[in-house]
Design a protein around this motif. Structure first.
Motif, PDB file in Angstrom:
ATOM      1  N   THR A  42       6.232   9.640   2.056  1.00 22.63           N
ATOM      2  CA  THR A  42       5.769   8.299   2.405  1.00 22.63           C
ATOM      3  C   THR A  42       6.777   7.558   3.261  1.00 22.63           C
ATOM      4  O   THR A  42       6.432   6.948   4.274  1.00 22.63           O
ATOM      5  CB  THR A  42       5.498   7.481   1.135  1.00 22.63           C
ATOM      6  OG1 THR A  42       4.532   8.148   0.330  1.00 22.63           O
ATOM      7  CG2 THR A  42       4.978   6.089   1.488  1.00 22.63           C
ATOM      8  N   ILE A  72       2.768   1.693  -3.403  1.00 24.93           N
ATOM      9  CA  ILE A  72       1.869   2.191  -4.449  1.00 24.93           C
ATOM     10  C   ILE A  72       1.621   3.684  -4.262  1.00 24.93           C
ATOM     11  O   ILE A  72       1.608   4.459  -5.233  1.00 24.93           O
ATOM     12  CB  ILE A  72       0.556   1.392  -4.433  1.00 24.93           C
ATOM     13  CG1 ILE A  72       0.804  -0.050  -4.893  1.00 24.93           C
ATOM     14  CG2 ILE A  72      -0.486   2.052  -5.331  1.00 24.93           C
ATOM     15  CD1 ILE A  72      -0.383  -0.969  -4.714  1.00 24.93           C
ATOM     16  N   ALA A  73       1.403   4.114  -3.022  1.00 26.78           N
ATOM     17  CA  ALA A  73       1.201   5.544  -2.763  1.00 26.78           C
ATOM     18  C   ALA A  73       2.430   6.346  -3.175  1.00 26.78           C
ATOM     19  O   ALA A  73       2.307   7.429  -3.767  1.00 26.78           O
ATOM     20  CB  ALA A  73       0.896   5.764  -1.278  1.00 26.78           C
ATOM     21  N   TYR A  74       3.596   5.838  -2.900  1.00 27.02           N
ATOM     22  CA  TYR A  74       4.842   6.508  -3.302  1.00 27.02           C
ATOM     23  C   TYR A  74       4.924   6.625  -4.826  1.00 27.02           C
ATOM     24  O   TYR A  74       5.244   7.693  -5.366  1.00 27.02           O
ATOM     25  CB  TYR A  74       6.022   5.713  -2.757  1.00 27.02           C
ATOM     26  CG  TYR A  74       7.371   6.140  -3.267  1.00 27.02           C
ATOM     27  CD1 TYR A  74       8.081   7.162  -2.649  1.00 27.02           C
ATOM     28  CD2 TYR A  74       7.952   5.506  -4.362  1.00 27.02           C
ATOM     29  CE1 TYR A  74       9.335   7.547  -3.111  1.00 27.02           C
ATOM     30  CE2 TYR A  74       9.198   5.882  -4.831  1.00 27.02           C
ATOM     31  CZ  TYR A  74       9.883   6.898  -4.205  1.00 27.02           C
ATOM     32  OH  TYR A  74      11.111   7.273  -4.672  1.00 27.02           O
ATOM     33  N   GLU A  75       4.620   5.543  -5.528  1.00 26.98           N
ATOM     34  CA  GLU A  75       4.696   5.548  -6.991  1.00 26.98           C
ATOM     35  C   GLU A  75       3.704   6.546  -7.589  1.00 26.98           C
ATOM     36  O   GLU A  75       4.048   7.304  -8.503  1.00 26.98           O
ATOM     37  CB  GLU A  75       4.417   4.143  -7.527  1.00 26.98           C
ATOM     38  CG  GLU A  75       4.396   4.025  -9.029  1.00 26.98           C
ATOM     39  CD  GLU A  75       5.785   3.914  -9.634  1.00 26.98           C
ATOM     40  OE1 GLU A  75       5.912   4.146 -10.845  1.00 26.98           O
ATOM     41  OE2 GLU A  75       6.722   3.592  -8.898  1.00 26.98           O
ATOM     42  N   ARG A  76       2.491   6.566  -7.083  1.00 22.14           N
ATOM     43  CA  ARG A  76       1.446   7.393  -7.676  1.00 22.14           C
ATOM     44  C   ARG A  76       1.569   8.865  -7.305  1.00 22.14           C
ATOM     45  O   ARG A  76       1.257   9.739  -8.123  1.00 22.14           O
ATOM     46  CB  ARG A  76       0.071   6.869  -7.230  1.00 22.14           C
ATOM     47  CG  ARG A  76      -0.300   5.520  -7.829  1.00 22.14           C
ATOM     48  CD  ARG A  76      -1.647   5.052  -7.309  1.00 22.14           C
ATOM     49  NE  ARG A  76      -2.075   3.814  -7.974  1.00 22.14           N
ATOM     50  CZ  ARG A  76      -3.178   3.146  -7.646  1.00 22.14           C
ATOM     51  NH1 ARG A  76      -3.962   3.603  -6.675  1.00 22.14           N
ATOM     52  NH2 ARG A  76      -3.500   2.032  -8.277  1.00 22.14           N
ATOM     53  N   GLN A  77       2.033   9.154  -6.103  1.00 23.63           N
ATOM     54  CA  GLN A  77       1.986  10.528  -5.608  1.00 23.63           C
ATOM     55  C   GLN A  77       3.331  11.253  -5.649  1.00 23.63           C
ATOM     56  O   GLN A  77       3.357  12.490  -5.606  1.00 23.63           O
ATOM     57  CB  GLN A  77       1.469  10.522  -4.163  1.00 23.63           C
ATOM     58  CG  GLN A  77       0.082   9.935  -4.016  1.00 23.63           C
ATOM     59  CD  GLN A  77      -0.322   9.713  -2.558  1.00 23.63           C
ATOM     60  OE1 GLN A  77       0.313  10.248  -1.649  1.00 23.63           O
ATOM     61  NE2 GLN A  77      -1.357   8.915  -2.339  1.00 23.63           N
ATOM     62  N   GLU A  78       4.455  10.501  -5.746  1.00 26.14           N
ATOM     63  CA  GLU A  78       5.746  11.160  -5.565  1.00 26.14           C
ATOM     64  C   GLU A  78       6.715  10.993  -6.736  1.00 26.14           C
ATOM     65  O   GLU A  78       7.501  11.906  -7.000  1.00 26.14           O
ATOM     66  CB  GLU A  78       6.410  10.653  -4.286  1.00 26.14           C
ATOM     67  CG  GLU A  78       5.610  10.924  -3.019  1.00 26.14           C
ATOM     68  CD  GLU A  78       6.422  10.645  -1.777  1.00 26.14           C
ATOM     69  OE1 GLU A  78       7.430  11.336  -1.568  1.00 26.14           O
ATOM     70  OE2 GLU A  78       6.054   9.705  -1.030  1.00 26.14           O
ATOM     71  N   LYS A  92       0.840  -1.207   0.000  1.00 25.94           N
ATOM     72  CA  LYS A  92       0.000   0.000   0.000  1.00 25.94           C
ATOM     73  C   LYS A  92       0.874   1.256   0.000  1.00 25.94           C
ATOM     74  O   LYS A  92       0.612   2.211  -0.748  1.00 25.94           O
ATOM     75  CB  LYS A  92      -0.909  -0.013   1.229  1.00 25.94           C
ATOM     76  CG  LYS A  92      -1.838   1.197   1.317  1.00 25.94           C
ATOM     77  CD  LYS A  92      -2.656   1.164   2.593  1.00 25.94           C
ATOM     78  CE  LYS A  92      -1.782   1.473   3.801  1.00 25.94           C
ATOM     79  NZ  LYS A  92      -2.581   1.610   5.051  1.00 25.94           N
ATOM     80  N   HIS A  93       1.922   1.275   0.790  1.00 24.43           N
ATOM     81  CA  HIS A  93       2.797   2.443   0.857  1.00 24.43           C
ATOM     82  C   HIS A  93       3.642   2.585  -0.405  1.00 24.43           C
ATOM     83  O   HIS A  93       3.870   3.708  -0.880  1.00 24.43           O
ATOM     84  CB  HIS A  93       3.699   2.354   2.089  1.00 24.43           C
ATOM     85  CG  HIS A  93       3.010   2.660   3.367  1.00 24.43           C
ATOM     86  ND1 HIS A  93       2.190   1.748   4.010  1.00 24.43           N
ATOM     87  CD2 HIS A  93       2.978   3.784   4.132  1.00 24.43           C
ATOM     88  CE1 HIS A  93       1.712   2.291   5.120  1.00 24.43           C
ATOM     89  NE2 HIS A  93       2.180   3.527   5.214  1.00 24.43           N
TER      90      HIS A  93
END
Length: 502
Positions: A398, A364-370, A361-362
């Protein structure tokens, strides 16, 4: 009792237990392939180095004009050799992902092999999965952590050979000992200490046949200490320098800003305590030869507190022993039998699944948002170019502030399009790729000044122009003088400056 499964007539059977642990190993690999750019600080280095090794003579990348291979001068050889072989079948990018998968899957499988070899309950291997995505892994110290599962398989082979010496077991042990050495010297050191602890000292008639397979590993260690520059520097400065703060969580499991990974680690600790508590009064079936295994994690703890943060060319030296201590404590646990064991095993499996899902989950958040428009920035640069990376905005929202995951993203250009990039470890004595004589970039003989990549604001234009065709920038702070560089691409996260007149 569920019978073993025979795949084909005359072929070995696979037990349901093995199928289960293979499924656990597959689950453990999810963080490796769930995103294209995992937030592992040094991963771009290793990706680009594998590209250099695999494509050194490919004119499409232009490496042979600048670089030369120095594989025999590094103790990290195995990581790149295995990755190079994989690249012939699946390509360099997939091979880089595959190497991470081998590590993550190998952790529970290697721990299971060692636990079985010393008579411990194989369900304890589930504890290895939440420990696999750790601080050193997220630092991108991939050859180091890649040595963990090999070390565990080597210790399993040692335990079996010491119990019942045979030619076949001795050959397997010798090969795994050599493989552990060429994975990384620190897992090899723990393997050596484990062999001393497990050795059948009370049976002198076994000493020679048990010790014979270890001679190759001892010879390699002697070569490293006496014949290699990295080994000589390390031994000459064994206490190191650069003291560090002994924050155990910071150097083991604190990988996200929201501390969710610490929560799963605490849950794993509760399961471990439950396993020990519910085992009280039950007979310990562990092999008596493993009675002294507690010495190994104790030694790792002592190294963590007595060694310092830098040894020769190696950073994060003493810090690594905190993780090794944690990993080597797993065989000291006990698993209760019967229904209590099923309950503890189910709880351990739940922690495994939860921790892997949390990491994915983290990531994926890093890939999409950063990560942003990195691929577009790389596409704006021509192949086989000279590219410098100036990373002003290098922190992540993240990942924990221990990491600087964007620091080496310029290496993604080299992995995809070749050429020369900076910053790189090329020139360091422990690195498998070196510059050819006379091909050093500006201010890079034999390597750049310390912390060049950490201080982009201190890089003078004379070190960039006219050698570098492009400058890949994240954040703001690069203001080149007129007549040197101009903006070729400007996105939401990344900017590409091209040399004037290119």
């Amino acid at each position: 009792m569920v019978p073993a499964v025979r795949l084909l007539p005359g072929r070995p059977t696979i037990s349901p237990s093995t199928v289960f642990y293979l499924a656990v190993a597959l689950l453990a690999t999810a963080p490796a392939w769930i995103v294209e750019h995992p937030p592992l600080q040094d991963y771009p280095f290793h990706f680009a180095t594998l590209r250099l090794i695999h494509s050194i003579h490919d004119p499409a990348f232009g490496f042979s004009e600048v670089y030369r291979l120095a594989l025999l001068k590094t103790e990290y050889l195995l990581y790149y050799v295995v990755g190079d072989v994989l690249a012939f079948f699946v390509g360099v990018h997939a091979a880089s992902v595959g190497m991470i998968c081998l590590y993550l899957a190998g952790m529970p499988l290697g721990m299971r092999a060692f636990l079985r070899a010393i008579g411990r309950d194989e369900r304890l291997s589930l504890f290895a999965v939440p420990l696999s995505v750790n601080v050193m892994f997220c630092m991108g110290l991939l050859p180091f952590v890649f040595g963990f599962p090999i070390m565990l398989f080597a210790l399993a082979a040692a335990a079996r050979h010491f119990q019942k010496p045979s030619r076949k077991a001795g050959i397997v042990l010798a090969l795994l000992a050599v493989a552990t050495f060429y994975a990384h010297i620190l897992p090899f050191a723990v393997f050596g200490l484990g062999c001393i602890v497990l050795f059948p000292w009370t049976r002198p008639h076994r000493w020679i046949p048990c010790a014979a397979p270890l001679t190759a590993g001892v010879a390699l260690l002697a070569w490293w200490v006496l014949g290699s520059k990295a080994g000589g520097n390390a031994v000459g400065d064994i206490r190191g320098h650069e003291p560090f703060v002994h924050d155990f969580m910071r150097w083991t499991v604190s990988i996200f800003r929201d501390e969710s990974n610490e929560t799963w680690f605490e849950a794993l600790g509760f399961v471990a305590v439950a396993a020990l508590g519910l085992s009280i009064g039950e007979r310990d079936r562990c092999d008596s030869a493993a009675r002294g295994w507690f010495i190994v994690p104790v030694a790792c703890v002592l190294c963590y507190f007595t060694l310092q943060g830098k040894l020769g060319e190696v950073w994060l030296y003493g810090q690594r022993f905190a993780l090794l201590a944690l990993l080597t404590m797993v065989p000291l646990l006990r698993m209760p039998t019967g229904g209590r064991g099923l309950a503890v095993g189910a709880a351990a499996l739940l922690v495994c699944v939860g921790s892997v899902v949390n990491v994915c989950k983290h990531f994926i958040a890093y890939e999409r948002q950063e990560v942003g428009d990195l691929d577009d920035a790389i596409a704006a640069m021509e192949p086989r170019s000279h590219v410098a990376g100036l990373i002003f905005d290098r922190m992540s929202t993240t990942m924990a502030d221990t990491y600087v995951p964007f620091l080496h993203y310029v290496s993604y250009y080299q992995a995809e399009k070749g050429g020369v990039v900076q910053f790189a470890y090329t020139g360091f004595p422990h690195w498998p790729v070196q510059y050819q004589d006379g091909q050093y970039p500006p201010a890079t003989y034999p390597r750049l000044r310390l912390r060049w990549e950490w201080t982009p604001e201190q890089v003078p234009i004379q070190e960039l122009f006219p050698y570098y065709d492009y400058v890949l920038v994240r954040g703001y702070g690069f203001n080149p003088p007129q007549g040197t560089y101009h903006v070729k691409y400007h996105g939401t996260r990344w900017t590409v400056f091209a040399r004037d007149g290119r």
